[in-house]
Design a protein around this motif. Sequence first.
Motif, mmCIF file in Angstrom:
data_model
loop_
_atom_site.group_PDB
_atom_site.id
_atom_site.type_symbol
_atom_site.label_atom_id
_atom_site.label_comp_id
_atom_site.label_asym_id
_atom_site.label_seq_id
_atom_site.Cartn_x
_atom_site.Cartn_y
_atom_site.Cartn_z
ATOM 1 N N UNK A 162 14.837 -0.088 -13.537
ATOM 2 C CA UNK A 162 14.183 -0.619 -14.739
ATOM 3 C C UNK A 162 13.374 -1.870 -14.393
ATOM 4 N N UNK A 163 13.872 -2.671 -13.449
ATOM 5 C CA UNK A 163 13.127 -3.872 -13.067
ATOM 6 C C UNK A 163 11.828 -3.530 -12.357
ATOM 7 N N UNK A 164 11.876 -2.514 -11.505
ATOM 8 C CA UNK A 164 10.667 -2.097 -10.792
ATOM 9 C C UNK A 164 9.665 -1.521 -11.787
ATOM 10 N N UNK A 165 10.171 -0.711 -12.699
ATOM 11 C CA UNK A 165 9.318 -0.133 -13.734
ATOM 12 C C UNK A 165 8.596 -1.239 -14.495
ATOM 13 N N UNK A 166 9.358 -2.293 -14.824
ATOM 14 C CA UNK A 166 8.782 -3.417 -15.551
ATOM 15 C C UNK A 166 7.711 -4.122 -14.718
ATOM 16 N N UNK A 167 7.954 -4.260 -13.415
ATOM 17 C CA UNK A 167 6.963 -4.906 -12.534
ATOM 18 C C UNK A 167 5.686 -4.070 -12.451
ATOM 19 N N UNK A 168 5.844 -2.735 -12.435
ATOM 20 C CA UNK A 168 4.668 -1.871 -12.297
ATOM 21 C C UNK A 168 3.840 -1.816 -13.582
ATOM 22 N N UNK A 169 4.396 -2.304 -14.685
ATOM 23 C CA UNK A 169 3.644 -2.380 -15.947
ATOM 24 C C UNK A 169 2.803 -3.638 -16.008
ATOM 25 N N UNK A 170 3.083 -4.601 -15.115
ATOM 26 C CA UNK A 170 2.459 -5.921 -15.248
ATOM 27 C C UNK A 170 1.022 -5.876 -14.730
ATOM 28 N N UNK A 171 0.339 -7.026 -14.828
ATOM 29 C CA UNK A 171 -1.032 -7.082 -14.296
ATOM 30 C C UNK A 171 -1.098 -8.024 -13.096
ATOM 31 N N UNK A 172 0.042 -8.230 -12.443
ATOM 32 C CA UNK A 172 0.057 -9.079 -11.248
ATOM 33 C C UNK A 172 -0.262 -8.254 -10.009
ATOM 34 N N UNK A 173 -0.776 -8.953 -8.975
ATOM 35 C CA UNK A 173 -0.895 -8.316 -7.667
ATOM 36 C C UNK A 173 0.456 -8.411 -6.995
ATOM 37 N N UNK A 225 -4.499 -4.580 -1.785
ATOM 38 C CA UNK A 225 -5.919 -4.828 -2.120
ATOM 39 C C UNK A 225 -6.333 -4.242 -3.460
ATOM 40 N N UNK A 226 -5.467 -3.460 -4.105
ATOM 41 C CA UNK A 226 -5.907 -2.764 -5.331
ATOM 42 C C UNK A 226 -6.035 -3.704 -6.524
ATOM 43 N N UNK A 227 -5.521 -4.932 -6.386
ATOM 44 C CA UNK A 227 -5.654 -5.874 -7.497
ATOM 45 C C UNK A 227 -4.748 -5.541 -8.660
ATOM 46 N N UNK A 228 -3.565 -5.090 -8.367
ATOM 47 C CA UNK A 228 -2.583 -4.800 -9.414
ATOM 48 C C UNK A 228 -1.264 -4.460 -8.776
ATOM 49 N N UNK A 229 -0.294 -4.102 -9.606
ATOM 50 C CA UNK A 229 1.005 -3.753 -9.042
ATOM 51 C C UNK A 229 0.940 -2.453 -8.254
ATOM 52 N N UNK A 230 1.722 -2.368 -7.187
ATOM 53 C CA UNK A 230 1.718 -1.174 -6.344
ATOM 54 C C UNK A 230 3.133 -0.882 -5.872
ATOM 55 N N UNK A 231 3.371 0.384 -5.560
ATOM 56 C CA UNK A 231 4.703 0.828 -5.153
ATOM 57 C C UNK A 231 4.588 1.758 -3.950
#
Lengths: 327, 394, 409
Positions: free
Chosen positions: A126-137, A220-226
């Motif tokens: 759930x924490x990773x899911x939440x991070x991937x929703x964000x707009x941070x790099x 480099x994508x300028x957003x969250x990545x997994x």
Amino acid sequence: MVTPEQNQYEPIKSVHQVPLEEFYSSGHRTCQGCESALTMRHLAKAAGPRTVVTGSTGCMYVANTSYMTTPWIIPWMHTQLGAAGASALGMSAGLRALMRKGRLAEERINVIAFCGDLGGGDMGLSGISSALQSNYNLLIILYDNESAANTDIQATGLTTYGAQTTFTPPGSAQRIMQRRWKKNVAGMMAVGHPTCRYVATACATYPPMDLMNKVRKALSVGGPAFIHTFCPCPKGWDYHPRYSHEIGELGVRSGIFPLYEVVEGQVRYTYDARKRRIPVREYLTKQGRFAHLVDEDMDHIQQMVDEMWEKWEVPGVAPFKGPLSEA
Amino acid sequence: MIRRIEINYRGVFQKTLARQVASDLVRIAARTGKVGFSNGRYSDAPERNGVPCKYFVFISPDLSEEELEAECGAKLDIDEADISIVLDDTMVKGVEPWAWSGIRPINEKVIEGGFLLVVSNKEVGELMKFIPKKEYPYHLAILPGESSLSGLWVFHDDLTHERVLGAMAGLDPELVSIDAVESYLRERTKDERRVAAAVEGYEWVHHRYKVVSPEEGIDWPHAVPVLPAWTEFREGVAVPAIQRGFRLGPRGQSRSTIFRRGTTKTMRPVIRFDLCRKCTLCWLECPDECFDPTPDGRYDVDYQYCVGCGKCAEVCPVNECIVMVDELRFDDDSSPWEFWNRDPQGYVDWAEEKKGAMRQKPLVVTGAGPVVTAPGQRVPARGVHDMTDQEVSR
Amino acid sequence: MTHTLTATGNAYVSEELLTGCQAVAQGVRLADVDVIAAYPIRPYTEVMDLISKIIADGRLTAEYIIADSEHGQFEIVKHASSVGARAFAGSSGTGWLYGFEALAVTATDRLPVLFLVGNRALDDPGAFGVEHNDALAVRDLGWLLCWVTTPQEALEHVLIGYRVAEDRRVQMPMALAMDGAFLTHSQHIVRIPSVEAARKFLPPYDLGDRRLHPDNPISIAPQVNEDWVMEIRRQNWEAARRAPQVIAEAYREFDAIFGTDYASSPFFTEFMTEDAEVVLVGLGTVAAPARTAVRRLREKGERVGYVGLRWFRPFPTVPLRECLRRFQAVGVIDRDFAHGSPDDGGILLHEIRSCLYPAAERPAVVNFIIGLGGRDISIADCQRMFDLTRQAVGAAGGDGLVRWIGVRE
């Protein structure tokens, strides 16, 4: 020449372009032939010096760092087993706030959080899911050695069907205790997070340089990545450490661990197992954790792998089975 | 009276073996009216492939179980051992279980008149080249045999376990008599081969045997680190990173200076730089960052950090370019690339001499496959899950 | 409603009608917090409702993250703090315990995050009302733990809390506790400090050589064997021992800037105790009915008083002992319960009895378990507790008596 010092990357086209300098170095108490450690090494090498890393509890915490020593040259911090996502969010938010307020120089600092299959595939979802929703790099790396390797090899949600672990020992009444099919974490992340810019799977050693290039893309994508990495574990999978590369390669070429990337919703296969696959037996029979399996077990695993590549709507990625029907 | 026995073994590969030897010593003691218990060194867990570990056995004919536990049980390591068993002979070069331990001598705990029992096919002299002096005499005994390596799930059942029990009886009949070992094995396993193996160990253990006098052995080059007081290090559990640093050439990559891990290896890669095609794979695939890129595009190896996994030899595309060789054939960790640059032909001759004629490629599944135990005897590998629960190491 | 004040000069610029939660939100604005992580649970939630609006209106520049859980919420602020950002979070009751693992490591990592704990009874059954067991659960982990009794104190203790927590001699996380439903939700007129005064009092957060940044290469919290743990615990103990002095300094500075009077009695407040024979001791909003009871009993000539404990961690052992030993009997009010404990009473009772033990002459100490799950504590209840406490004086078996007040029988 663009440089990793500014976190602007070029793809690594040949082994001779791989950066020579290490940012994760000798001094870690990992097993001989540890592919999780190699994943850490390539991760740090690809990311370069302007990076901060957190690692959740697991082998890459306990084996890597013994107090007052560390293998890390770049800044690193422990985070709790289920907190990879939260730690990435916290670091990203902190750095952005300080830069906005002029208390830190504006620059691109890579924020990377890693977790094992227990921390990423089970507890930390759930924490990773939440991070991937964000707009941070930020980049979440799940290094998957298919067990709670640090507590001496217990089954997790990502352990291969049929594998022996200390929680799933073969017995006279039940040959197979691990009856759960491996969770499809990367697929789950890609399908579940439409705004996530980059999801990929990788293996540290096969194809060569692939992991490093995926790490650089992700950063480099300028957003969250997994990125979900396949990490053969000589201890828990029970093979001689010398064959870590071979086991990883067989896992990929048998199609049991799909290699792909999802960029802005587009799936690109790194190794297209629809076109060519070796029998999964060639992978299974080289590991002591499968020593107790009989033919029918291997047939079952082969059939599940075939289904993943032949029946899934998005082969190897999403287990929907078409065609879609009207209500 | 207490007998303290420590079993030095290779993490994971010899976990089951060490546990079995320890368990049987306790059971035999109990059968012969003594009190005993065994435990592993807690800080070794979770074990890592090859990293030196210890298992302990404590036996007393006269103390109560509680007294024995109080004397020995609370300790995370022991101060002294009547017998130090060494299941893999490459550990005579020293053991470094974790950071801030330092590289410790294999005979560190052996008491005056005690025994250092090493499973090895080497001669006494070959082992004494690496073992440091002690202030008092003790015994070195060699139990002939290959280092027996298993996997976590597949046990290499080559009867080393039974031979070690027999050897213990040969060294210290008061602790355990050969009759007690025989009757125990006969009753428990109903397998005469196992009884015979114990008798072999009992007889063989005196063939390569010596009393080591105080002047014998080397001067130990490694210091034991001193741990700082609570006022002497930074608060907030923050520790310094490895300092950034890289240049081309031997030892050009900065590495940890407090934890080198070289004692993890049983074999080391010998490199024929003249055959190298500069494909980079040995360096690229090394999980321990122990290869150093050199100005000529080759890769030197820092043996202080190499843990001997053998991946480099496996991925090297050139036949004979990288070959894994028994660690006991080497007595220093200096740069092979520098040697090769100084004296190309001399180095190649040296490398080939070290490599020797034999090439052994390990089975993919450690411990699997039929194993030769003695002339004419073959025993199939067993899954750990085939054993009784007492046999299985946890 | 807002209007500018002139009387207090520029230290305070306005008055607003605020609940305890809203007052903390204003404190967060004035502390110029960098990172806030939110997750909903009554009764603390309202602080996040206002903080989000303050951010939406551009009155505070901060990264505001809605977390996936309390565990995520607490880990987010912990890691924000580790890169040098001032961070704020909070919770209540069972949510506070959901993130408990993170609370433990935030303390051992010595990261000075400030949390609001809107005290709430723990499940099960789910109850919204106040009980102190939630916040008290961190009492042994290396936290600063402080109870406030009015919205004004709440706002001011956000600034004071960060100042103490972030001090290089301390660097411990700070839990600012307030009684759920009562203080969290009741509105009072609050004087709002000026941004300038707040800045003057509270310097920027500086984690120094522990800041996680590429220019400061460190590893934080590597795995330890038994060979390091005791030294690390010893270091953390030393930090806790340095805290009281830092708290006292902070109050003196705050008084100087804002004209308040905290420093004269920094760790607990005494009300009409001068010549008192019998006192009650409590945490939080019970102060109001207790002090009122004191006034009324004083009118009847009874020599009673009230001691309101503000700082629970660090516990003000020596000053509190010196204070309490003067009385004949002390009634300890616990809005919590310690099941199966030595005195079979509340947590505060155990701390106070232990604190008094070295005193040559000890007052009789009795304990009242009251107001659990948010049940009212009335003035009459307090008068009754004074009576029961007085009865313990000299009475056989009086000392150590534990009474449940207001439970249906």
